[in-house]
Scaffold this active site. Structure first.
Site, PDB file in Angstrom:
ATOM      1  N   ASP A 249       0.813  -1.212   0.000  1.00  0.00           N
ATOM      2  CA  ASP A 249       0.000   0.000   0.000  1.00  0.00           C
ATOM      3  C   ASP A 249       0.847   1.262   0.000  1.00  0.00           C
ATOM      4  OD1 ASP A 249      -2.193  -1.587  -0.003  1.00  0.00           O
ATOM      5  OD2 ASP A 249      -2.823  -1.171   2.057  1.00  0.00           O
ATOM      6  N   ASN A 338      -5.128   8.885   1.322  1.00  0.00           N
ATOM      7  CA  ASN A 338      -5.567   8.290   2.588  1.00  0.00           C
ATOM      8  C   ASN A 338      -6.142   9.330   3.547  1.00  0.00           C
ATOM      9  OD1 ASN A 338      -5.251   5.601   2.180  1.00  0.00           O
ATOM     10  ND2 ASN A 338      -3.487   5.338   3.509  1.00  0.00           N
TER      11      ASN A 338
END
Length: 558
Positions: A249, A338
């Protein structure tokens, strides 16, 4: 019902981020309104546009009607009809498909024009008295419903990836990853010689990567391998057709940091230990890549946040008016995938942060900090701080406090249309620090603030399966996994076990039969009855009952 991949932003307050998300050609019309000008349109689909006028539009409508009539005369012959009608101000682009989708796309065109007209009325509502009627309000509510249906169509749209320029992002300090990168590049150049592969400039003179040797083995020229850096990406917007990441990620987040504007579709291969965003197994890249490159694929249009940090300068006195004026300056702008985190940093004092929503003060947070997360970031720092899981296709902004001083300060999910502002008040005992996806930390002194809103530049990721998000949280978090209740059949005698099995089977069968019968009965009652058949109501009921039983028997036998 509207169904474009990137349609007119009808409800600007609720649809900006979800309607301005696709940069690719799809099976449905695409039009988008720019933020800078409510009457300016820009195309987001890489298709050829033809500058037209009203005569050109009339020609298109006439062609559609003529083909529809021809199709009605000869049902056996497939007539190519209008499939895509991309309107871009006065620009029109046409592609063709089978006649079975013609009516649906024609309705989309009509709804698109209606939505555009409604938007023009709404944008000038203060000067238009006709919008004060109840009919106008009905149009407004219907348009809001169409926007929701539009968002559903966007999430189900598949696109064709015409890939010529591929950028590959990988960690540059691990030798094993460099060898895997070499394997991938050589395979792509061998099987897809029309492609040009771009890798990071640090590999240009790398002995482990050996770009010249790869070109020799794949029988291609040296120009087929290019090298990128941050400056090259900034100067070549909309240059790449596909981005492949090798890692976890963190590598995907690095790609988001690299592409601060338009982002090509992201294809992430998992090489990490824990990944919510890496849903493709690198061991199967030779099987998955041909399917992705040669067929239509679905992309998750992940929302990002546009963050701007403003620095407060010292107060100065205006010599003309005599008033004290304080100037603020935007010192940085970031688009995060994010979250953006505002915390107390190294200060021993608790942070005091004013949270505003659309200019109104919502609350004053006294905590270690605040996390402003996207749906994609709901499985990251926000989740660790007690935030909720949010499905990636839901367009919203999640606000999660970090160790708040009051237990009543719970996480909250806000609409993506809201513009947030987090300010360090002048009464604060200390400064604060802001981080963008955990990087590029900036100090906020007293009086400084940061604005956060939905970014116009989304982050598209290639979907591996329709259930990849649920599969991901099940795989990484063991979400809601527990042992089932025990039946204790192992302690029963043989006679009681047989009796229990018979009773359970009979109960389940009767329940399934009841559900099936009710469903079929409702379907029968939905069928229109011919009023001219002369049959009585009793005969109709007997016929329905007989038909229902026959359908149930057929279902059981199958």
């Amino acid at each position: 019902m509207l169904s474009p991949s990137e349609m007119t932003g009808v409800s600007k307050s609720s649809a900006n981020s979800s309607l301005m998300n696709s940069n690719y050609n799809s099976d449905i019309p695409s039009t988008v309104i720019s933020e800078s000008s409510p009457n300016s349109y820009r195309s987001a689909s890489p298709i050829t546009h033809y500058n037209t006028n009203n005569n050109r539009k009339n020609e298109i409508v006439d062609r559609f009607e003529r083909l529809k009539l021809e199709n009605g005369k000869n049902k056996s012959q497939s007539v190519p009809l209008l499939s895509k009608y991309h309107t871009n101000g006065n620009d029109v682009a046409i592609e063709e498909t089978d006649d079975e989708n013609c009516i649906r796309y024609a309705k989309n065109i009509a709804d698109l024009n209606s939505a555009k007209e409604t938007l023009r009325k709404l944008s000038s509502a203060s000067n238009d008295h006709s919008l004060k009627t109840s009919k106008s309000h009905v149009e407004f509510t219907n348009t809001a419903y169409d926007v929701r249906m539009l968002n559903k169509d966007i999430s189900n749209t598949k696109i064709n990836l015409e890939v010529e320029k591929v950028i590959i992002i990988v960690k540059k300090n691990e030798v094993s990853l460099i060898i895997l990168l070499r394997e991938l590049v050589e395979w792509l150049l061998t099987n897809y010689p029309q492609m040009t592969i771009y890798v990071q400039d640090t590999f240009e003179n790398s002995q482990q990567f050996a770009g010249k040797e790869i070109c020799t083995d794949s029988e291609c020229t040296l120009a087929k391998i290019g090298y990128w850096d941050q400056k090259f990406i900034d100067e070549h917007d909309l240059f790449f057709d596909l981005c492949i990441t090798l890692g976890g990620d963190g590598t995907v987040l690095f790609a988001s940091t690299m592409f601060q504007k338009h982002v090509p579709p992201i294809l992430s291969f998992s090489l990490g230990s824990l990944g919510f965003l890496t849903n493709f197994d690198f061991e199967q890249f030779k099987q998955r890549l041909p399917l992705i490159l040669n067929q239509k694929v679905k992309t998750n249009l992940r929302m990002r946040l546009e963050c701007k940090v403003y620095r407060r300068h010292s107060t100065k006195k205006d010599l003309v008016t005599g008033k004290k004026i304080c100037y603020v300056e935007c010192i940085t702008e970031q688009h995060v995938l994010n979250e953006v985190t505002i915390d107390r940093g190294p200060s021993p004092f608790i942070s005091m942060l004013e949270l505003y929503g659309d200019g109104s003060l919502m609350t004053v947070a006294q905590a270690d900090g605040l996390i402003i997360a996207t749906p994609t970031g709901s499985t990251a720092y926000s989740l660790s701080a007690g935030g909720s899981l949010v499905y990636p296709s839901v367009n919203c902004i999640a606000v999660t406090p970090i160790c708040p001083h009051t237990l009543s300060f719970r996480p909250i999910v806000l609409p993506d249309s809201m513009k947030l502002k987090v300010k360090v008040p002048l009464k604060s005992r200390s400064t604060a620090w802001v981080a963008f996806d955990g990087k590029n930390r900036v100090e906020l002194t007293k009086g400084d603030y940061i604005t956060i809103c939905a970014s116009p530049y989304i982050f598209p990721t290639v979907e591996s399966s329709p259930t990849e998000f649920i599969d991901g949280i099940n795989r990484t978090m063991n979400w809601n996994i527990r042992e089932r209740q025990k039946s204790f059949t192992h302690i029963l005698s043989r006679k009681n076990r047989e009796k229990m099995a018979t009773e359970v089977h009979s109960s389940e069968s009767s329940e399934e039969e009841y559900i099936e019968e009710k469903r079929l009965h409702s379907l029968i009652h939905e069928r229109p009855l011919d009023s001219n058949d002369g049959s009585s109501s009793e005969d109709s009921e007997e016929e329905e009952e007989h038909c229902c039983k026959e359908l149930i028997n057929n279902a059981k036998s199958s």
